[in-house]
Design an enzyme around this catalytic site. Structure first.
Site, short mmCIF file in Angstrom:
data_model
loop_
_atom_site.label_atom_id
_atom_site.label_comp_id
_atom_site.label_asym_id
_atom_site.label_seq_id
_atom_site.Cartn_x
_atom_site.Cartn_y
_atom_site.Cartn_z
N LYS A 185 0.85 -1.20 0.00
CA LYS A 185 0.00 0.00 0.00
C LYS A 185 0.88 1.24 0.00
O LYS A 185 1.56 1.53 0.98
CB LYS A 185 -0.91 0.03 1.23
CG LYS A 185 -2.02 1.08 1.09
CD LYS A 185 -2.68 1.44 2.41
CE LYS A 185 -1.83 2.41 3.15
NZ LYS A 185 -1.74 3.76 2.43
N GLY A 188 7.37 5.30 7.70
CA GLY A 188 6.43 6.39 7.94
C GLY A 188 6.73 7.04 9.27
O GLY A 188 7.86 6.97 9.78
N THR A 232 2.61 6.39 13.77
CA THR A 232 1.99 5.28 13.02
C THR A 232 2.74 3.98 13.28
O THR A 232 2.16 2.92 13.42
CB THR A 232 1.96 5.60 11.53
OG1 THR A 232 1.36 6.87 11.35
CG2 THR A 232 1.19 4.55 10.75
N GLU A 285 10.73 1.67 9.63
CA GLU A 285 11.69 2.75 9.34
C GLU A 285 10.93 4.05 9.58
O GLU A 285 10.02 4.39 8.84
CB GLU A 285 12.17 2.62 7.89
CG GLU A 285 13.49 3.29 7.64
CD GLU A 285 13.29 4.77 7.38
OE1 GLU A 285 12.73 5.08 6.33
OE2 GLU A 285 13.68 5.60 8.22
N CYS A 312 13.52 11.71 5.67
CA CYS A 312 13.76 11.34 7.08
C CYS A 312 15.23 11.50 7.46
O CYS A 312 15.58 11.53 8.63
CB CYS A 312 13.32 9.91 7.32
SG CYS A 312 14.08 8.75 6.18
N GLU A 342 10.19 16.04 15.17
CA GLU A 342 10.42 16.01 13.73
C GLU A 342 9.46 16.97 13.03
O GLU A 342 8.26 16.85 13.18
CB GLU A 342 10.21 14.59 13.18
CG GLU A 342 10.55 14.45 11.71
CD GLU A 342 10.36 13.04 11.19
OE1 GLU A 342 9.33 12.43 11.49
OE2 GLU A 342 11.26 12.55 10.48
O1 TXE Z 1 3.04 9.25 7.61
P1 TXE Z 1 2.19 8.03 8.09
P2 TXE Z 1 2.46 10.65 7.31
C1 TXE Z 1 7.05 11.40 9.35
C2 TXE Z 1 6.95 12.87 9.15
C3 TXE Z 1 5.52 13.06 8.84
C4 TXE Z 1 4.91 12.06 9.80
C5 TXE Z 1 3.53 11.66 9.39
O2 TXE Z 1 7.24 13.55 10.35
O3 TXE Z 1 5.07 14.36 9.14
O4 TXE Z 1 5.75 10.94 9.71
O5 TXE Z 1 3.56 11.51 7.97
C6 TXE Z 1 0.09 4.40 6.24
N1 TXE Z 1 -1.94 1.21 9.77
N2 TXE Z 1 7.46 10.68 8.14
O6 TXE Z 1 1.17 10.95 8.00
O7 TXE Z 1 0.87 8.35 8.63
C7 TXE Z 1 -0.20 5.60 5.38
O8 TXE Z 1 -1.36 5.40 4.61
C8 TXE Z 1 -1.27 0.94 8.62
C9 TXE Z 1 8.79 10.13 8.12
O9 TXE Z 1 2.43 10.71 5.83
O10 TXE Z 1 3.13 7.29 8.94
C10 TXE Z 1 1.05 5.66 4.52
O11 TXE Z 1 0.98 4.73 3.46
N3 TXE Z 1 -0.78 1.90 7.78
C11 TXE Z 1 8.87 9.00 7.14
C12 TXE Z 1 2.15 5.24 5.50
O12 TXE Z 1 1.49 4.53 6.54
C13 TXE Z 1 -0.99 3.19 8.13
C14 TXE Z 1 8.29 9.34 5.81
C15 TXE Z 1 2.89 6.43 6.12
O13 TXE Z 1 1.92 7.25 6.69
C16 TXE Z 1 -1.68 3.56 9.31
C17 TXE Z 1 6.95 9.85 5.97
C18 TXE Z 1 -2.16 2.50 10.14
N4 TXE Z 1 -2.82 2.74 11.27
C19 TXE Z 1 6.57 10.51 7.14
N5 TXE Z 1 -1.73 4.93 9.36
C20 TXE Z 1 10.28 8.51 6.91
N6 TXE Z 1 10.87 7.87 7.90
O14 TXE Z 1 10.81 8.69 5.82
C21 TXE Z 1 -1.08 5.38 8.26
N7 TXE Z 1 -0.65 4.35 7.51
#
Ligand code: TXE
Length: 476
Positions: free
Chosen positions: A169, A222, A226, A244, A278, A380
């Site tokens: 996904k 992510g 999450t 990660e 990140c 962050e």
């Molecule tokens: O990431 P999310 P978001 C950090 C960065 C950002 C924060 C939130 O600070 O502002 O995370 O970003 C899926 N069960 N990074 O909201 O929510 C979601 O659909 C299963 C750092 O975009 O973590 C997406 O596909 N899946 C990071 C993925 O998780 C779930 C890069 C990431 O979404 C879920 C991005 C659930 N309950 C954000 N909730 C890095 N390390 O590079 C969400 N998702």
């Protein structure tokens, strides 16, 4: 459209979300709003495909994955434009980094799997032990919006190369390149059900992947929040987990550095992809004797970075990924001011003329005058916002660097070899760069300490994650 069982199909509930172009601030396509029913369909397809795919000679699996890489190379411009439109990053960056890296990810694991060795241990004159690594089964790969195809392929390539079948996904914020990738998989002849791409929001489609009993491992990139939710669901189900997560990475500049190199690369590590990586170095620590000179030069070059239309090849800073994320980033600039910080440049939303007038743009921002324990320096932000602080001693800056809950990456600028090794050994980060940033060898383990993640991706670590080791001991 979802890609399930080798076909492009609508979500069962026929429900769709608007896919917003962040540079224009308006919808430009629709994305499936999939649910548990779609994940069930995808998981069944992956289960049916598993025996054939895992039993296929690895050279044959490898050839198919390399064919997909060839098609990514062929369609680089189209994929880069889609990535830029979806995420807001300058198209030049997508062409130079994101899409070539997606192709490299496919090739790296497709060829690595061919050389993936098993081990044997001869126990004295009494026994022979051999260890095999077999694919774990159907796995879930959930990827974020900041480097859409780059991180999507970073997960699915090792899973497929190891012989697993996948329910993947991508982020609902940046679905387009994964959709185009589906079509390349069909064109490359990837057997149906081997890879299934289900679009939708995290709490619905993502959660359905994490809690599905027949999906035995989860690879997630992510946010840390999450990541915690996913671990809460998956751990009691004894699923293998690779998380990660976020970072708040220190960028340490010693007085004995190559000043121009440190300055030039620090601009990149601060503001590439609008700071939405990140691994960005969002906390800059500069030795006091060069602090004023560094800040003056750094601010001057930051102020010259062009914020503009991501499709314009001159643009250095594109749009933030969403309106909500733009407001989150701006709220941290406000917080910094409340915590006593001084905004030396940037800090405001930018209005761009023309097609991007309603886009989500923020000036690259430099803030000084804060302590290392304030929220601005602990949390962050994930945008084009960096803080700069002076330090006097190694012990002081190592304490600052290690003072957050994160431990993903760190950068050290010094021409003193002993100091480089000494400081690197004391930093609590999974990845450390000395006199460079984002210089990657894909064979190396990739991941963070503390709240930056669990497990390591990259190299053999990633292939091992998607396999189960079994040791057989034969008495002789
Ligand atoms: O990431 P999310 P978001 C950090 C960065 C950002 C924060 C939130 O600070 O502002 O995370 O970003 C899926 N069960 N990074 O909201 O929510 C979601 O659909 C299963 C750092 O975009 O973590 C997406 O596909 N899946 C990071 C993925 O998780 C779930 C890069 C990431 O979404 C879920 C991005 C659930 N309950 C954000 N909730 C890095 N390390 O590079 C969400 N998702």
């Amino acid at each position: 459209m979802n890609y399930i069982n080798g076909e492009l199909i609508e979500p069962r509930a026929k429900s769709f979300l608007e896919n917003i172009n962040p540079a224009e601030g308006k919808p430009y396509s629709l994305v499936p709003d999939s649910d548990a029913e779609d994940i069930q369909l995808a998981t069944e397809a992956a289960q049916r495909a598993f025996d054939g795919w895992s039993a296929m000679p690895v050279e044959k699996r490898s050839a198919t994955l390399q064919k997909i890489a060839d098609l990514i190379d062929r369609d680089l411009d189209q994929l880069a434009l889609a990535e830029s439109t979806d995420q807001g990053k300058p198209v030049k960056l997508a062409k130079a980094v994101d899409i070539p890296r997606a192709s490299a990810n496919m090739r790296f694991f497709a060829t690595g799997a061919i050389h993936f060795a098993s081990e044997a241990h001869i126990t004295g004159h009494e026994a022979i032990n051999y260890t095999t690594h077999t694919p774990v089964g159907v796995v879930g790969c959930i990827s974020p919006w900041n480097l859409p195809l780059y991180l999507f392929t970073w997960k699915i390539a090792p899973a497929l190369a190891a012989g697993c079948t996948v329910v993947a996904k991508p982020s609902e914020l940046t679905p387009m390149t994964a959709f185009l990738f589906s079509k390349l998989c069909i064109e490359a002849g990837l057997p149906k059900g081997v890879l299934n791409i289900v679009h939708g929001v995290g709490p619905k489609a993502g959660q359905a992947i994490v809690e599905h009993p027949d999906i035995v491992a989860i690879s997630f990139t992510g946010g840390t929040v999450t990541g915690k939710k996913i671990a809460t669901t998956a751990a009691p189900m004894f699923k293998k987990l690779s998380l990660e997560l976020g970072g708040k990475n220190p960028n340490i500049v010693f007085a004995d550095c190559d000043f121009e190199q440190a300055l030039h690369t620090s601009i990149q590590s601060s503001f590439s992809n609008q700071g939405e990586i990140c691994l960005c170095g969002s906390r800059i620590f500069v030795e006091r004797t060069i602090y004023d000179r560094f800040v003056k030069e750094f601010v001057s070059r930051t102020a010259k970075l062009t914020v503009g239309d991501p499709h314009d090849e001159q643009t250095k800073i594109g749009a933030l990924v969403s309106e909500a994320h733009m407001h989150k980033v701006l709220s941290y600039v406000e917080l910094a001011r409340q915590e006593g910080g001084k905004v030396l440049t940037g800090g405001r939303q930018v209005k761009i003329d023309g097609r991007c007038t309603n886009g989500y743009f923020v000036e690259p921002t430099v803030i000084t005058g804060l302590g290392h324990m304030c929220r601005t320096n602990q949390e962050e932000i994930f945008g084009p916002v960096v803080t700069i602080m002076p330090f006097d001693t190694e012990d002081e800056v190592i304490n600052y660097a290690n003072s957050t809950g994160y431990g993903l990456s760190a950068t050290i600028w010094t021409e003193n070899l002993k100091r480089a090794h000494r400081v690197a050994a004391q930093l609590k980060s999974g990845i450390i760069w000395v006199n460079c940033w984002l210089f990657r060898d894909l064979r190396t383990p990739f991941g963070g300490m503390k709240q930056s993640g669990v497990g390591r991706e990259g190299g053999w670590e990633a292939l091992r994650f998607f396999t189960e080791a079994k040791n057989v001991c034969i008495k002789i």
